[in-house]
Design an enzyme around this catalytic site. Structure first.
Site, mmCIF file in Angstrom:
data_model
loop_
_atom_site.group_PDB
_atom_site.id
_atom_site.type_symbol
_atom_site.label_atom_id
_atom_site.label_comp_id
_atom_site.label_asym_id
_atom_site.label_seq_id
_atom_site.Cartn_x
_atom_site.Cartn_y
_atom_site.Cartn_z
ATOM 1 N N HIS A 245 13.102 -22.481 -26.192
ATOM 2 C CA HIS A 245 13.852 -22.263 -24.950
ATOM 3 C C HIS A 245 15.222 -22.946 -24.976
ATOM 4 O O HIS A 245 16.254 -22.283 -24.946
ATOM 5 C CB HIS A 245 13.057 -22.810 -23.757
ATOM 6 C CG HIS A 245 11.787 -22.086 -23.464
ATOM 7 N ND1 HIS A 245 11.711 -20.751 -23.142
ATOM 8 C CD2 HIS A 245 10.505 -22.532 -23.416
ATOM 9 C CE1 HIS A 245 10.455 -20.398 -22.904
ATOM 10 N NE2 HIS A 245 9.706 -21.455 -23.080
HETATM 11 O O1 RIB Z 1 11.269 -22.441 -18.827
HETATM 12 C C1 RIB Z 1 11.611 -23.293 -19.896
HETATM 13 C C2 RIB Z 1 12.493 -24.409 -19.436
HETATM 14 O O2 RIB Z 1 11.778 -25.271 -18.542
HETATM 15 C C3 RIB Z 1 12.924 -25.322 -20.594
HETATM 16 O O3 RIB Z 1 14.169 -25.879 -20.295
HETATM 17 C C4 RIB Z 1 11.875 -26.390 -20.609
HETATM 18 O O4 RIB Z 1 12.350 -27.612 -21.172
HETATM 19 C C5 RIB Z 1 11.646 -26.568 -19.129
HETATM 20 O O5 RIB Z 1 12.675 -27.418 -18.641
#
Ligand code: RIB
Ligand code: CA
Length: 321
Positions: A245
Site C-alpha cells: 500500500h
Molecule cells: O488501507 C491501507 C492503508 O491503511 C495503509 O496506509 C496502511 O498503513 C494503513 O494506514
C-alpha cells in the site's frame, strides 16, 4: 541528484515502514521530515515507531509528532491484529528510542518547511489526512507553496474494490473522512494512490525472501517486519504475500509513468454507513451533467492502473544499491 524533497506523513505501521526504507535509500529523494499521525496505532506508538525507523534508516531526518485523533469522528479502534502490538510486526522489543522529537506539531513542521522552500516540497501522506487538514486550516497559503500532495488512500471501484476498513471505505479515508475531504478540495496538486492499484501490487513471499537474501540490513528488516503482515494477509485470503500500500504511493512520486491516472474532483463521504467512501466525478463525465458537490472543486489525479512488476522491480533495485 535530489529531484524530490519529501515530507513523509505516516502512521507506522508495517507497510509504512517498508515504504520508509525505500524513501531513505532512493538516490533522487531527500527526506525533509517525517511526521507521525494516529491510525495503525495510537500517536505515541506511531511516533515512537517513526523515531525508531528514522534512527535506523534516516538518522538525520527530523520527526514531528502529529494528530492523536481525527478532526471530528471518534478515533479508530486499535488494529493490532494487522500490524502487531507494537505496530511494527512485533519483531523486537523497540523500547525507548534516543532520537528526540522535533518539538513542533506535525502540521506546524509542514507549514514551516513549505514556506521555507516554496514549490519544492512534496507531501507524501500514507495515513489519515488529519495533519494535512490542520496545516491547511492554519495556513491556507501553503496550498500554493506545496509542489504536490501524493496520498495513499481511497478506492474507486476499478477492480470492484471500494474499501478494506469497511465494504465502502479504505482505512486512511475511514479514519478521518472530514480531513480527507478537506485535502481533496484544496487548491493544490493531489494524486491519489488507492486500493485500485495497491491491490495489484503484491510483494510475494518469494519477492520478500529475495530481498532478505540480497539487500543487506534493509532487506532483512523488510523480511522481518513483513512476517506478521503476511500472516494477516493470508488470513484475509491473500495467499503468499502482502499488499504494498504505502510503498505504492512512494513509488508514484519517483515513477509516475508506471501508473495510469484519471482526472476529476473527488469527494469523501463524511458520515453514515459509507463514511470514507471516495467518489470521483471523472473529467470525461458529460460537462452538462451538473454535479455541484463536485464541480466547485479542483481535479485530483486518481490512479486506476499500474505496471506492478515494474513498481516492484524499482523497489528491489533501490534496496540492492
Ligand atoms: O488501507 C491501507 C492503508 O491503511 C495503509 O496506509 C496502511 O498503513 C494503513 O494506514
Ligand atoms: Ca499507513
Amino acid at each position: 541528484m535530489t529531484k524530490h524533497r519529501i515530507i513523509y506523513d505516516t502512521d507506522p505501521g508495517i507497510d509504512d515502514a517498508i515504504a520508509l526504507v525505500f524513501l531513505a535509500r532512493h538516490p533522487e529523494i531527500e527526506l525533509v521530515g517525517i511526521t507521525s499521525v494516529f491510525g495503525n496505532a495510537d500517536i505515541d506508538t506511531t511516533t515512537r515507531n517513526a523515531l525508531y525507523l528514522a534512527s535506523r534508516f534516516a538518522p538525520h531526518v527530523p520527526v514531528a509528532r502529529g494528530a492523536a485523533a481525527p478532526l471530528k469522528c471518534p478515533a479508530p479502534e486499535p488494529i493490532s491484529h494487522i500490524h502487531g502490538n507494537d505496530a511494527l510486526g512485533d519483531i523486537e522489543r523497540i523500547g525507548h528510542v534516543d532520537k528526540p522529537e522535533d518539538g513542533r506539531a506535525a502540521h506546524r513542521f509542514m507549514i514551516d518547511a513549505v514556506r521555507a522552500h516554496p514549490g519544492e516540497i512534496t507531501l507524501l501522506a500514507v495515513g489519515p489526512m488529519t495533519n494535512l487538514a490542520l496545516a491547511l486550516q492554519e495556513a491556507p497559503d501553503i496550498a500554493a507553496l506545496v509542489r504536490e500532495v501524493v496520498v495513499m488512500g481511497g478506492a474507486f471501484g476499478i477492480n470492484g474494490t471500494l474499501g478494506n476498513a469497511t465494504p465502502a471505505a479504505e482505512a486512511n479515508m475511514h479514519a478521518d473522512p472530514d480531513a480527507a475531504d478537506i485535502v481533496f478540495g484544496a487548491p493544490w496538486n493531489v494524486s491519489i494512490v488507492g486500493l485500485d492499484v495497491t491491490h495489484e501490487t503484491v510483494m510475494t513471499t518469494a519477492f520478500l525472501a529475495s530481498l532478505r537474501d540480497s539487500a543487506g540490513d534493509a532487506g532483512r528488516f523488510v523480511w522481518d517486519v513483513s512476517r506478521f503482515y503476511e500472516r494477516f494477509h493470508a488470513s484475509d485470503g491473500i495467499s503468499r504475500g502482502i499488499y504494498a500500500h504505502d510503498y505504492s504511493a512512494a513509488a508514484f512520486v519517483v515513477a509516475r509513468a508506471l501508473y495510469t491516472t484519471r482526472s476529476g474532483p473527488v469527494r469523501v463521504l463524511t458520515d453514515g454507513i459509507a463514511a470514507g467512501l471516495t467518489i470521483q466525478k471523472p473529467a470525461s463525465m458529460r460537462t452538462d451533467t451538473p454535479a455541484p458537490d463536485w464541480d466547485t472543486r479542483p481535479a485530483c489525479d486518481a490512479c486506476i492502473g499500474v505496471d506492478a512488476d515494474a513498481v516492484l522491480d524499482l523497489f528491489a533495485r533501490t534496496l540492492a544499491r
